[in-house]
Design a protein around this motif. Structure first.
Motif, PDB file in Angstrom:
ATOM      1  N   TYR A   3      -4.646   1.321  -0.740  1.00  0.00           N
ATOM      2  CA  TYR A   3      -4.470  -0.128  -0.778  1.00  0.00           C
ATOM      3  C   TYR A   3      -4.641  -0.715  -2.173  1.00  0.00           C
ATOM      4  N   ALA A  53       0.835  -1.200   0.000  1.00  0.00           N
ATOM      5  CA  ALA A  53       0.000   0.000   0.000  1.00  0.00           C
ATOM      6  C   ALA A  53       0.873   1.255   0.000  1.00  0.00           C
ATOM      7  N   THR A  60      -3.607   6.064   3.240  1.00  0.00           N
ATOM      8  CA  THR A  60      -3.039   4.837   2.712  1.00  0.00           C
ATOM      9  C   THR A  60      -3.888   4.354   1.544  1.00  0.00           C
TER      10      THR A  60
END
Length: 64
Positions: free
Chosen positions: A44, A30, A42
């Motif tokens: 992913y 990520a 973040t």
């Protein structure tokens, strides 16, 4: 640590754009982005485009 760690970047998703400092890629792959308010986002998965924000005078797009 990645090539772009510490560099100002733009992350473009399907419906939004984020600007910040590229922190790292975590153990799961990520992307971690430090936002202007000092929080982190973040990423992913999904369709993202990562572009450097040029901060040097060499014109090569690098920040270092």
């Amino acid at each position: 640590m990645t090539l772009w760690s510490g560099c100002p970047v733009v992350v473009t998703g399907l419906q939004r754009v984020w600007e910040g400092i590229m922190e790292d890629i975590d153990d799961n792959g990520a992307l971690i982005l430090r936002l202007p308010d000092n929080s982190t986002k973040t990423f992913y998965s999904g369709e993202v485009s990562l572009r450097p924000i040029q901060t040097n005078s060499s014109g090569d797009g690098s920040c270092k």
